[in-house]
Design a protein around this motif. Structure first.
Motif, PDB file in Angstrom:
ATOM      1  N   LEU A  55       0.833  -1.199   0.000  1.00 38.89           N
ATOM      2  CA  LEU A  55       0.000   0.000   0.000  1.00 38.89           C
ATOM      3  C   LEU A  55       0.871   1.254   0.000  1.00 38.89           C
ATOM      4  O   LEU A  55       0.640   2.190   0.761  1.00 38.89           O
ATOM      5  CB  LEU A  55      -0.926  -0.010   1.216  1.00 38.89           C
ATOM      6  CG  LEU A  55      -2.008  -1.101   1.226  1.00 38.89           C
ATOM      7  CD1 LEU A  55      -2.710  -1.139   2.575  1.00 38.89           C
ATOM      8  CD2 LEU A  55      -3.018  -0.876   0.105  1.00 38.89           C
ATOM      9  N   GLY A  80      -5.895  -6.323   6.067  1.00 33.63           N
ATOM     10  CA  GLY A  80      -6.709  -5.531   5.148  1.00 33.63           C
ATOM     11  C   GLY A  80      -7.304  -4.269   5.704  1.00 33.63           C
ATOM     12  O   GLY A  80      -7.793  -3.432   4.953  1.00 33.63           O
ATOM     13  N   GLN A 113      -5.469   0.528   8.469  1.00 33.06           N
ATOM     14  CA  GLN A 113      -4.522  -0.572   8.293  1.00 33.06           C
ATOM     15  C   GLN A 113      -3.611  -0.725   9.508  1.00 33.06           C
ATOM     16  O   GLN A 113      -3.179   0.268  10.095  1.00 33.06           O
ATOM     17  CB  GLN A 113      -3.662  -0.321   7.051  1.00 33.06           C
ATOM     18  CG  GLN A 113      -4.422  -0.225   5.741  1.00 33.06           C
ATOM     19  CD  GLN A 113      -5.035  -1.544   5.305  1.00 33.06           C
ATOM     20  OE1 GLN A 113      -4.658  -2.604   5.793  1.00 33.06           O
ATOM     21  NE2 GLN A 113      -5.966  -1.476   4.365  1.00 33.06           N
ATOM     22  N   VAL A 143      -6.378  -6.736  -1.451  1.00 33.24           N
ATOM     23  CA  VAL A 143      -6.427  -5.467  -0.708  1.00 33.24           C
ATOM     24  C   VAL A 143      -5.571  -4.411  -1.402  1.00 33.24           C
ATOM     25  O   VAL A 143      -5.974  -3.240  -1.518  1.00 33.24           O
ATOM     26  CB  VAL A 143      -5.966  -5.676   0.744  1.00 33.24           C
ATOM     27  CG1 VAL A 143      -5.744  -4.338   1.447  1.00 33.24           C
ATOM     28  CG2 VAL A 143      -6.989  -6.507   1.506  1.00 33.24           C
ATOM     29  N   ALA A 144      -4.396  -4.803  -1.883  1.00 34.03           N
ATOM     30  CA  ALA A 144      -3.526  -3.844  -2.569  1.00 34.03           C
ATOM     31  C   ALA A 144      -4.175  -3.306  -3.840  1.00 34.03           C
ATOM     32  O   ALA A 144      -3.946  -2.152  -4.227  1.00 34.03           O
ATOM     33  CB  ALA A 144      -2.182  -4.502  -2.894  1.00 34.03           C
ATOM     34  N   GLU A 200      -8.124  -1.208  -1.913  1.00 34.08           N
ATOM     35  CA  GLU A 200      -8.086  -1.080  -0.458  1.00 34.08           C
ATOM     36  C   GLU A 200      -9.439  -0.752   0.142  1.00 34.08           C
ATOM     37  O   GLU A 200      -9.845  -1.322   1.155  1.00 34.08           O
ATOM     38  CB  GLU A 200      -7.071  -0.009  -0.043  1.00 34.08           C
ATOM     39  CG  GLU A 200      -6.982   0.169   1.453  1.00 34.08           C
ATOM     40  CD  GLU A 200      -6.001   1.251   1.877  1.00 34.08           C
ATOM     41  OE1 GLU A 200      -5.827   1.434   3.100  1.00 34.08           O
ATOM     42  OE2 GLU A 200      -5.411   1.926   0.995  1.00 34.08           O
ATOM     43  N   HIS A 201     -10.166   0.198  -0.467  1.00 35.23           N
ATOM     44  CA  HIS A 201     -11.409   0.688   0.134  1.00 35.23           C
ATOM     45  C   HIS A 201     -12.659   0.128  -0.544  1.00 35.23           C
ATOM     46  O   HIS A 201     -13.742   0.687  -0.404  1.00 35.23           O
ATOM     47  CB  HIS A 201     -11.432   2.217   0.101  1.00 35.23           C
ATOM     48  CG  HIS A 201     -10.366   2.838   0.953  1.00 35.23           C
ATOM     49  ND1 HIS A 201      -9.292   3.520   0.425  1.00 35.23           N
ATOM     50  CD2 HIS A 201     -10.180   2.829   2.295  1.00 35.23           C
ATOM     51  CE1 HIS A 201      -8.515   3.935   1.405  1.00 35.23           C
ATOM     52  NE2 HIS A 201      -9.023   3.517   2.546  1.00 35.23           N
ATOM     53  N   ARG A 232     -12.123  -6.000  -4.241  1.00 34.57           N
ATOM     54  CA  ARG A 232     -12.122  -6.425  -2.841  1.00 34.57           C
ATOM     55  C   ARG A 232     -13.458  -7.030  -2.440  1.00 34.57           C
ATOM     56  O   ARG A 232     -13.526  -7.859  -1.524  1.00 34.57           O
ATOM     57  CB  ARG A 232     -11.770  -5.249  -1.919  1.00 34.57           C
ATOM     58  CG  ARG A 232     -11.672  -5.671  -0.467  1.00 34.57           C
ATOM     59  CD  ARG A 232     -10.969  -4.674   0.402  1.00 34.57           C
ATOM     60  NE  ARG A 232     -10.890  -5.169   1.777  1.00 34.57           N
ATOM     61  CZ  ARG A 232     -10.122  -4.650   2.717  1.00 34.57           C
ATOM     62  NH1 ARG A 232      -9.360  -3.604   2.445  1.00 34.57           N
ATOM     63  NH2 ARG A 232     -10.108  -5.163   3.930  1.00 34.57           N
TER      64      ARG A 232
END
Length: 366
Positions: free
Chosen positions: A8, A140, A159, A230-231, A234-235, A241
């Motif tokens: 990240l 995550g 995180q 997740v990378a 992320e959101h 995701r």
């Protein structure tokens, strides 16, 4: 030691996996705590592991304080969140400090959320002690508490700075907890990795029986898969995701109906939810029935529920769908579902009619 990195950018962090890791946790926690007192939040079920971690810290000359909470989903509440935040403030925790979350998914979610909001964000370290937390919730940055309206509806993305996974701690878990965590292991094969589902069919019994090599392999594979997803998202904004939610829309509704009272724990709800998602996919003509039978059979062999009856849920489709309407993924009255075209072929469907889901659930055996 195996190391998996969640990429990240400047917030990248390592996941360290090694048998016996808790006994030398200070080697990895020490560089993050700046010589200050380490705040550890845990629960009553983890006292033995707390003693191991505190002994490691003490041996390195690092002082620590611990808050021990009651175990169970009821701990993920507004009241306990306030208790944790007040305790951390009394200890004088600063933004640059790192709080240790030592426990299962309940502790990780609760402490992560407290750290997300304390002084607008302080650091934390995940030390997961259940299989479910090791392969899923500790990685995550999803943090949350439950409310009367549903599970994980109040939370934040925050995180951790580090995740320490010691597979040896699984030896202290009740078999039911190991089985529940195994549902999340299987999930990674069903999302987009049919070969890993094959591995689960061949090796799942060994993992559940305590085979150390099988556990390390499963944990390493699962966290690497989650780190990759997740990378990339992320959101949970581009749909990638969301794949990690396979089984969770159905499963959370079952958990809500069960009342979060321990009669149906999270991993069991996920297993039943995954089986329901696959059966609903068959009902829509998307998935070969043989694949559903493989999934359901594997859960049954593992001692996990494969539907409403096995999960002890007798509620109507309308009642279960009403629980789904409180899902945090609802957008403009539409709830996206994770469906499957086959094992390893999960996709996000935003066109599902909840009335159709209700009719499907009413047809399911009870």
């Amino acid at each position: 030691m195996k190391t998996v990195t969640v990429e990240l950018g400047a917030r990248r962090y390592p996941i360290l996996i090694e048998a016996g890791l808790l006994a030398h946790a200070a080697e990895h926690i020490g560089p993050l705590v700046r010589g200050r007192t380490v705040a550890i939040v845990t629960d009553e079920n983890v006292r033995a592991h707390l003693a191991t971690v505190q002994a490691s810290l003490a041996g390195a000359g690092i002082p620590s304080e611990a808050l021990v909470l009651p175990p169970g989903e009821a701990t993920k509440s507004w009241a306990t969140l306030q208790q944790v935040c007040d305790w951390l403030l009394r200890l004088g925790v600063e933004r640059g400090d790192h709080v240790v979350a030592l426990g299962g998914g309940v502790i990780g979610d609760l402490v992560g959320f407290a750290c997300a909001i304390l002084k607008r964000g302080c650091g934390f370290i995940q030390v997961p002690t259940t299989l479910l937390a090791q392969v899923d919730s500790s990685v995550g940055g999803k943090t949350a508490i439950n409310t009367a309206a549903g599970k994980n509806l109040i939370g934040a993305f925050h995180q951790p700075a580090l995740v320490l996974i010691d597979p040896d701690v699984l030896d202290t878990l009740a078999p039911r907890e190991v089985r529940a965590g195994y549902a999340e292991v299987v999930k990674y094969g069903l999302i987009d990795d049919a070969d890993f589902f094959d591995w689960c069919e061949a090796n799942g019994h060994a993992l559940l029986a305590g085979d150390a090599a099988a556990r390390v392999e499963a944990i390493s594979h699962a966290v690497a898969a989650k780190a990759r997803i997740v990378a990339a998202d992320e959101h949970e904004t581009n749909g990638i995701r969301a794949l990690l939610n396979l089984g969770h829309t159905f499963g959370h509704a079952l958990e809500a109906e069960a009342g979060f009272d321990g009669t149906l724990i999270h991993g069991e709800g996920v297993a039943a939810g995954i089986a329901l998602a696959f059966r609903y996919s068959v009902a829509r003509g998307l998935c070969p029935p043989a694949d559903v039978e493989r999934v359901a059979a594997h859960f049954r062999v593992a001692g996990l529920p494969d539907g409403l009856a096995a999960a002890g849920i007798a509620a109507s489709g309308a009642r279960l769908v009403e629980h789904m309407r409180h899902d945090k993924k609802m957008a403009a009255g539409t709830l996206p579902f994770l469906l499957a075209r086959g094992i390893g072929q999960t996709y996000l469907d935003r066109s599902v009619d909840l009335a159709d889901v209700e009719r499907f659930l009413d047809r399911e055996p009870r």
